[in-house]
Write a protein that holds these residues in place. Structure first.
Motif, PDB file in Angstrom:
ATOM      1  N   TRP A  14       0.834  -1.206   0.000  1.00 53.20           N
ATOM      2  CA  TRP A  14       0.000   0.000   0.000  1.00 53.20           C
ATOM      3  C   TRP A  14       0.869   1.256   0.000  1.00 53.20           C
ATOM      4  CZ3 TRP A  14      -3.989   2.884  -0.773  1.00 53.20           C
ATOM      5  CH2 TRP A  14      -4.218   4.028  -0.011  1.00 53.20           C
ATOM      6  N   LEU A  15       1.917   1.269   0.831  1.00 58.99           N
ATOM      7  CA  LEU A  15       2.794   2.446   0.882  1.00 58.99           C
ATOM      8  C   LEU A  15       3.541   2.636  -0.431  1.00 58.99           C
ATOM      9  CD1 LEU A  15       4.265   2.295   4.501  1.00 58.99           C
ATOM     10  CD2 LEU A  15       2.538   3.861   3.595  1.00 58.99           C
ATOM     11  N   ASP A  16       3.924   1.551  -1.064  1.00 56.72           N
ATOM     12  CA  ASP A  16       4.583   1.655  -2.374  1.00 56.72           C
ATOM     13  C   ASP A  16       3.658   2.333  -3.379  1.00 56.72           C
ATOM     14  OD1 ASP A  16       6.881   0.352  -1.496  1.00 56.72           O
ATOM     15  OD2 ASP A  16       6.129  -1.635  -2.071  1.00 56.72           O
ATOM     16  N   THR A  17       2.394   1.941  -3.356  1.00 62.12           N
ATOM     17  CA  THR A  17       1.423   2.515  -4.299  1.00 62.12           C
ATOM     18  C   THR A  17       1.212   3.999  -4.029  1.00 62.12           C
ATOM     19  OG1 THR A  17       0.297   0.373  -4.372  1.00 62.12           O
ATOM     20  CG2 THR A  17      -0.895   2.253  -5.260  1.00 62.12           C
ATOM     21  N   VAL A  18       1.133   4.351  -2.752  1.00 66.28           N
ATOM     22  CA  VAL A  18       0.966   5.764  -2.396  1.00 66.28           C
ATOM     23  C   VAL A  18       2.178   6.573  -2.843  1.00 66.28           C
ATOM     24  CG1 VAL A  18       0.766   7.408  -0.484  1.00 66.28           C
ATOM     25  CG2 VAL A  18      -0.584   5.303  -0.459  1.00 66.28           C
ATOM     26  N   PHE A 102      -1.820  -0.258 -13.819  1.00 68.73           N
ATOM     27  CA  PHE A 102      -2.571  -1.438 -13.386  1.00 68.73           C
ATOM     28  C   PHE A 102      -1.741  -2.720 -13.501  1.00 68.73           C
ATOM     29  CE2 PHE A 102      -6.843   0.753 -14.446  1.00 68.73           C
ATOM     30  CZ  PHE A 102      -6.865   1.324 -13.182  1.00 68.73           C
ATOM     31  N   ALA A 103      -0.783  -2.739 -14.425  1.00 67.05           N
ATOM     32  CA  ALA A 103       0.102  -3.900 -14.520  1.00 67.05           C
ATOM     33  C   ALA A 103       1.024  -3.959 -13.304  1.00 67.05           C
ATOM     34  CB  ALA A 103       0.920  -3.825 -15.804  1.00 67.05           C
ATOM     35  N   ALA A 104       1.498  -2.794 -12.864  1.00 64.08           N
ATOM     36  CA  ALA A 104       2.376  -2.741 -11.692  1.00 64.08           C
ATOM     37  C   ALA A 104       1.607  -2.995 -10.400  1.00 64.08           C
ATOM     38  CB  ALA A 104       3.071  -1.386 -11.625  1.00 64.08           C
ATOM     39  N   THR A 105       0.368  -2.532 -10.360  1.00 60.34           N
ATOM     40  CA  THR A 105      -0.485  -2.734  -9.180  1.00 60.34           C
ATOM     41  C   THR A 105      -1.793  -3.358  -9.644  1.00 60.34           C
ATOM     42  OG1 THR A 105       0.477  -0.730  -8.212  1.00 60.34           O
ATOM     43  CG2 THR A 105      -1.503  -1.608  -7.158  1.00 60.34           C
ATOM     44  N   GLY A 109      -8.414  -1.220  -7.127  1.00 55.10           N
ATOM     45  CA  GLY A 109      -9.000  -0.408  -6.064  1.00 55.10           C
ATOM     46  C   GLY A 109      -7.938   0.278  -5.223  1.00 55.10           C
ATOM     47  N   ARG A 110      -6.785  -0.371  -5.085  1.00 56.21           N
ATOM     48  CA  ARG A 110      -5.684   0.232  -4.331  1.00 56.21           C
ATOM     49  C   ARG A 110      -5.151   1.459  -5.051  1.00 56.21           C
ATOM     50  NH1 ARG A 110      -0.852  -3.659  -2.660  1.00 56.21           N
ATOM     51  NH2 ARG A 110      -2.577  -4.582  -1.463  1.00 56.21           N
ATOM     52  N   ALA A 253     -17.724   5.469  -4.988  1.00 50.09           N
ATOM     53  CA  ALA A 253     -18.207   4.082  -4.983  1.00 50.09           C
ATOM     54  C   ALA A 253     -18.495   3.600  -6.400  1.00 50.09           C
ATOM     55  CB  ALA A 253     -19.465   3.977  -4.119  1.00 50.09           C
ATOM     56  N   ILE A 254     -19.104   4.461  -7.212  1.00 49.89           N
ATOM     57  CA  ILE A 254     -19.361   4.106  -8.616  1.00 49.89           C
ATOM     58  C   ILE A 254     -18.042   3.906  -9.355  1.00 49.89           C
ATOM     59  CG2 ILE A 254     -20.328   4.936 -10.802  1.00 49.89           C
ATOM     60  CD1 ILE A 254     -22.420   6.454  -9.111  1.00 49.89           C
ATOM     61  N   ALA A 255     -17.092   4.817  -9.108  1.00 49.50           N
ATOM     62  CA  ALA A 255     -15.779   4.709  -9.752  1.00 49.50           C
ATOM     63  C   ALA A 255     -15.089   3.415  -9.336  1.00 49.50           C
ATOM     64  CB  ALA A 255     -14.921   5.920  -9.380  1.00 49.50           C
ATOM     65  N   TRP A 256     -15.188   3.047  -8.067  1.00 48.68           N
ATOM     66  CA  TRP A 256     -14.559   1.828  -7.545  1.00 48.68           C
ATOM     67  C   TRP A 256     -15.080   0.601  -8.276  1.00 48.68           C
ATOM     68  CZ3 TRP A 256     -11.088   1.329  -3.317  1.00 48.68           C
ATOM     69  CH2 TRP A 256     -10.870   0.029  -2.879  1.00 48.68           C
ATOM     70  N   VAL A 257     -16.396   0.542  -8.463  1.00 48.39           N
ATOM     71  CA  VAL A 257     -16.998  -0.603  -9.149  1.00 48.39           C
ATOM     72  C   VAL A 257     -16.561  -0.638 -10.615  1.00 48.39           C
ATOM     73  CG1 VAL A 257     -19.168  -1.613  -9.930  1.00 48.39           C
ATOM     74  CG2 VAL A 257     -18.990  -0.714  -7.610  1.00 48.39           C
ATOM     75  N   LEU A 258     -16.612   0.491 -11.278  1.00 47.04           N
ATOM     76  CA  LEU A 258     -16.289   0.529 -12.709  1.00 47.04           C
ATOM     77  C   LEU A 258     -14.816   0.240 -12.978  1.00 47.04           C
ATOM     78  CD1 LEU A 258     -18.415   3.564 -13.952  1.00 47.04           C
ATOM     79  CD2 LEU A 258     -18.891   1.130 -14.221  1.00 47.04           C
ATOM     80  N   VAL A 259     -13.932   0.750 -12.123  1.00 45.73           N
ATOM     81  CA  VAL A 259     -12.507   0.562 -12.383  1.00 45.73           C
ATOM     82  C   VAL A 259     -12.116  -0.915 -12.266  1.00 45.73           C
ATOM     83  CG1 VAL A 259     -11.591   0.832 -10.017  1.00 45.73           C
ATOM     84  CG2 VAL A 259     -10.248   1.639 -11.971  1.00 45.73           C
ATOM     85  N   LYS A 260     -12.862  -1.666 -11.481  1.00 50.21           N
ATOM     86  CA  LYS A 260     -12.584  -3.102 -11.347  1.00 50.21           C
ATOM     87  C   LYS A 260     -13.184  -3.922 -12.485  1.00 50.21           C
ATOM     88  CE  LYS A 260     -11.855  -3.531  -6.396  1.00 50.21           C
ATOM     89  NZ  LYS A 260     -12.207  -4.304  -5.175  1.00 50.21           N
ATOM     90  N   ARG A 261     -14.242  -3.423 -13.092  1.00 53.14           N
ATOM     91  CA  ARG A 261     -14.969  -4.210 -14.100  1.00 53.14           C
ATOM     92  C   ARG A 261     -14.596  -3.875 -15.532  1.00 53.14           C
ATOM     93  NH1 ARG A 261     -21.253  -4.688 -11.922  1.00 53.14           N
ATOM     94  NH2 ARG A 261     -20.761  -5.761  -9.959  1.00 53.14           N
TER      95      ARG A 261
END
Length: 264
Positions: A14-18, A102-105, A109-110, A253-261
């Motif tokens: 998580w800290l790496d991503t931040v 997204f390939a790196a992480t 959602g993170r 919340a909408i963004a969270w769902v869409l970014v995963k799908r």
């Protein structure tokens, strides 16, 4: 004879991503220009408006409270917060860099959460500092007319409230950015919500127009950023900000769902 398999490489923490999101944010000139615009416009316009209005406000003929002017420039600083929240994600979609992200992480959602944390922290600090600079400059002219405001109570609340409001705007813009993936579309939609809808709502007759004016993001959140609002019909500062946070949470919340799908 036995063969050894290489140990699985752990993914980024998580800290790496931040840290990665913070570095990406500050590695482009647009971030620095946007933050500079927030400070210059926010603090500068507050100082100019207070300088131009101080004598009138002290004359007894003014029909507005002095407190309405001490964070006046933050109304324009909103544009910078919207732009920053949008650019931190839409530029990645536009350039295709989001696929590398997204390939790196792989935990998408993170990535969203890390971007949200960085945007929130930066805009809260910059917004609060900008409001304080505007207060220092504007209150100097108010003090000369004997109507200066002490940095306490609602005035103090409006200082960190400005940071809270800009942080919320940046978060909402970030969420809309994940949804629309287009810089111009995000900024246009957000500026419409902040300026156009809130300005047009009073033209709608009856209680419908009253409630739209109270609940639209540009009105609900903004009252926390001023000691005395120009519009007495708005919600109380903390109540309004609570409504604003609920709207921000819904968008994220909408963004969270869409970014995963959706595909990157």
């Amino acid at each position: 004879m036995t063969t050894r398999t290489a140990p699985a490489t752990a993914g980024p923490t998580w800290l790496d991503t931040v840290r990665a999101e913070r570095q990406k944010m500050f590695s482009v000139r647009s971030t620095w220009w946007t933050l500079a615009a927030i400070v210059v416009l926010g603090a500068g316009l507050t100082t100019i408006i207070c300088a131009a209005s101080a004598e009138w406000l002290a004359s007894g003929d003014a029909d507005e409270a002095v407190g309405s002017f001490i964070t006046w420039g933050m109304m324009i600083a909103q544009v910078g917060a919207v732009a920053l929240g949008a650019l931190i994600i839409t530029t990645e979609y536009g350039s295709g860099q989001i696929r590398s992200t997204f390939a790196a992480t792989p935990f998408r959602g993170r990535v969203l959460a890390a971007k949200a944390l960085v945007v929130t922290a930066v805009l809260f600090v910059v917004g609060t500092v900008t409001a304080l600079l505007g207060y220092a400059g504007g209150n100097w002219f108010l003090d000369r007319e004997g109507i200066g405001l002490a940095l306490e109570g609602d005035v103090l609340r409006s200082m960190y409230g400005s940071g809270l409001y800009l942080a919320g705007l940046g978060l909402m813009s970030l969420g809309v950015g994940f949804i629309l993936r287009h810089t111009a579309g995000v900024i246009s939609l957000m500026l419409a919500l902040v300026f156009v809808v809130s300005g047009m709502a009073p033209l709608i007759p009856g209680t419908v127009g009253d409630w739209i004016e109270k609940l639209v993001p540009g009105s609900a959140g903004a009252s926390i950023a001023t000691p005395v609002t120009f519009d007495p019909n708005l919600l109380e500062p903390w109540v309004g900000y609570g409504v604003f946070l609920a709207e921000v949470a819904a968008v994220l919340a909408i963004a969270w769902v869409l970014v995963k799908r959706r595909d990157a």
